[in-house]
Design a protein around this motif. Structure first.
Motif, PDB file in Angstrom:
ATOM      1  N   GLY A 217       8.331   3.625  -1.411  1.00 23.77           N
ATOM      2  CA  GLY A 217       7.951   2.237  -1.199  1.00 23.77           C
ATOM      3  C   GLY A 217       8.813   1.528  -0.175  1.00 23.77           C
ATOM      4  O   GLY A 217       9.876   2.018   0.209  1.00 23.77           O
TER       5      GLY A 217
ATOM      6  N   THR B 115       9.654  -3.867  -1.023  1.00 25.62           N
ATOM      7  CA  THR B 115       9.135  -4.396  -2.288  1.00 25.62           C
ATOM      8  C   THR B 115       9.553  -3.597  -3.505  1.00 25.62           C
ATOM      9  O   THR B 115       9.675  -4.148  -4.583  1.00 25.62           O
ATOM     10  N   THR B 116       9.699  -2.290  -3.360  1.00 24.58           N
ATOM     11  CA  THR B 116      10.006  -1.484  -4.542  1.00 24.58           C
ATOM     12  C   THR B 116      11.466  -1.017  -4.558  1.00 24.58           C
ATOM     13  O   THR B 116      11.933  -0.502  -5.567  1.00 24.58           O
TER      14      THR B 116
ATOM     15  N   ILE C  42      10.923 -10.383  -1.130  1.00 27.34           N
ATOM     16  CA  ILE C  42      12.237  -9.776  -1.329  1.00 27.34           C
ATOM     17  C   ILE C  42      13.160 -10.027  -0.129  1.00 27.34           C
ATOM     18  O   ILE C  42      14.267 -10.535  -0.273  1.00 27.34           O
TER      19      ILE C  42
ATOM     20  N   HIS D 259       4.666  -9.542   0.165  1.00 28.83           N
ATOM     21  CA  HIS D 259       5.601  -9.120  -0.880  1.00 28.83           C
ATOM     22  C   HIS D 259       6.898  -8.552  -0.297  1.00 28.83           C
ATOM     23  O   HIS D 259       7.950  -8.645  -0.922  1.00 28.83           O
TER      24      HIS D 259
END
Ligand code: SF4
Lengths: 97, 376
Positions: free
Chosen positions: B145, B148-149, B211, B207
């Protein structure tokens, strides 16, 4: 995988650093590691792979919704205008002279 | 405001139509056509699903970008996952569609059918649970990812350390958006004559900026003369983002703007960024499928956490592996070709039997064209 989902906070467990959120009727537990200091019950949050990424700013959301309402009204007004103009230009309204 | 509003208002067909009208009006004033790259596969998905291409005037084009973490995973790293999954006593966990992407040895699904314990998880939190329930096994999280991840993987490691877990390892494949955008512009400008189109502007994924903030894009207007609008993933968000970009051209502006103000600030989520910085550092190079090696475009674990790093604990092959000859995923990820230009699109390559990664993930351009292609 990449989409994030708006949800509402129902309860918070500070110790576990988790919250129960409601996503359109579905309740589940998510991690709140990134927003633990600020989050409150009732807040709207964005959920991504089991974590709340942030708190959604309601004021900005409302502002967008208001703006869209205005754009729709403008479009409908334009369409009304055009309809009136078209029927004005059409003598007799049906079939002409 | 109710939770429902956050969905329905941003998918409202009337609003989409009204925005399309506004875009048409603005676009009629454009001196030249504009090519907008939507960097993220999530945007590609929205554009195809809601038929937004059909609503745009003829002088506005979308170029689909490389922002799908599954699509850009090179075969050698999928092989890593496969090899790790086949080890004795290992449970391999991963997210999303990763499980179906074929590497040179097969997909994780194939590994599973050979008896490997491969688990698809919805969240890194599930990985922690699996590790706790299986103390006698090694649980490996194949982490994928963009921005975002990445913090979620860092949070997983933080919990694992705090809870003194010794049976959890990470295989880190987290990549970053600005570096690949830079690469796309640079490589395009180099071969400019061979392309008939060019990226004029970017639609940035919301997204990522939730972050990392919108500030990560500031170099694009400043150094590359490309405006960026950070937009949400609902169809109304995408349309408004396009409108904002067209207005920038008409008004002679070139800047970073945020359409998704309800969640994106210039600074982003500091706490999430701190977690990333605590555990990760940049790799010098990372190979992206179809795009090649891109400097500083991915994270790895810091040396201090090498005990948790599956890449260091296991001996994994380093050689690069070629992609399937007919697959043009690389060109698609660069925005140089559309899925329909691939010879095997929809014939030898389908979501049920994908040859390339762009057909696997629902965010891949090929999969989106396959699924919603009848709208074209
Ligand atoms: S259709 Fe299949 S083979 Fe062709 S580019 Fe897409 S993923 Fe690759």
């Amino acid at each position: 995988m990449c989409l994030s989902i708006p949800s509402q906070v129902i309860s918070i467990d500070k110790e576990k650093c988790t919250a129960i959120v409601d996503t359109l009727g579905v309740k589940r537990e998510v991690g709140i590691d990134f927003i633990a200091d600020e989050v409150k019950v009732g807040d709207f949050v964005l959920i991504h792979i089991g974590y709340a990424m942030n708190i959604i700013d309601e004021e900005y959301a409302k502002e967008s919704i208001k703006l869209y309402q205005e754009i729709i009204e403008k479009m409908e007004e334009d369409e009304r205008q055009r309809m009136i103009e078209e029927s004005d230009n059409c003598p007799g309204g049906a079939g002409g002279a | 405001m109710e939770l429902r509003d956050l969905y329905v208002r941003f998918r409202d067909p009337k609003t989409i139509k009204a925005l399309a009208k506004e875009i048409e009006l603005e676009a009629s004033k454009l001196a030249n056509p504009i090519n907008i790259m939507e960097v993220c596969g999530g945007h590609t998905h929205t554009i195809m699903k809601y038929g937004l291409l059909q609503l745009l005037p003829k002088n506005i084009f979308f170029i689909h970008g490389p922002g799908c973490p599954v699509c850009i995973m090179p075969k050698e790293r999928i092989d890593h996952a496969y090899i790790l999954a086949m080890q004795e006593n290992v449970i391999l966990c991963t997210l999303g569609d990763m499980i179906r992407v074929p590497g040179s040895k097969g997909s994780l699904q194939d590994a599973r059918s050979k008896g490997a314990d491969v688990r698809f998880v919805y969240s890194p939190l599930d990985v922690l649970k699996i590790a706790k329930e299986n103390r006698e096994k090694t649980v490996i999280f194949f982490a994928i990812g963009f921005e975002t991840t990445t913090p979620m993987t860092a949070a997983l490691l933080e919990s694992a350390i705090a809870q003194k877990m010794t049976n959890l390892l990470l295989h880190i494949n987290h990549v970053t958006v600005p570096e690949v955008m830079r690469e796309l512009i640079d490589s395009r400008d180099e071969h400019i004559d061979s392309y008939n189109n060019q990226i004029d502007a970017f639609l940035g994924p919301s997204h990522v900026s939730v972050i990392a903030g919108s500030k990560i894009y500031e170099e694009f207007p400043a150094k590359y003369n490309r405006p960026v609008v950070v937009a949400g993933f609902e169809p109304v968000d995408v349309m408004e983002g396009v409108l904002m970009l067209v207005k920038q051209f008409n008004e002679g502006r070139c800047e970073v703007e945020v359409q998704y103000k309800r969640s994106v600030t210039r600074e982003g989520n500091r706490k999430a960024q701190e977690l990333i910085e605590k555990y990760f550092e940049k790799r010098d190079l990372f190979k992206w499928r179809g795009l090649g090696n891109i400097p500083k475009s991915a994270w790895k674990l810091k040396d201090a956490y090498s005990d948790y790093d599956a890449e260091r604990v296991y001996d994994l092959p380093k050689e690069e592996i070629e992609d399937h000859k007919l697959c043009i995923c690389g060109d698609i990820l660069r925005g140089m070709a559309k899925p329909t230009e691939c010879q095997v699109f929809g014939t030898a390559c389908t979501p049920a039997k994908p040859l390339g990664s762009c057909m696997v993930s629902s965010e891949g351009a090929c999969a989106a064209y396959y699924k919603y292609g009848n709208l074209l």
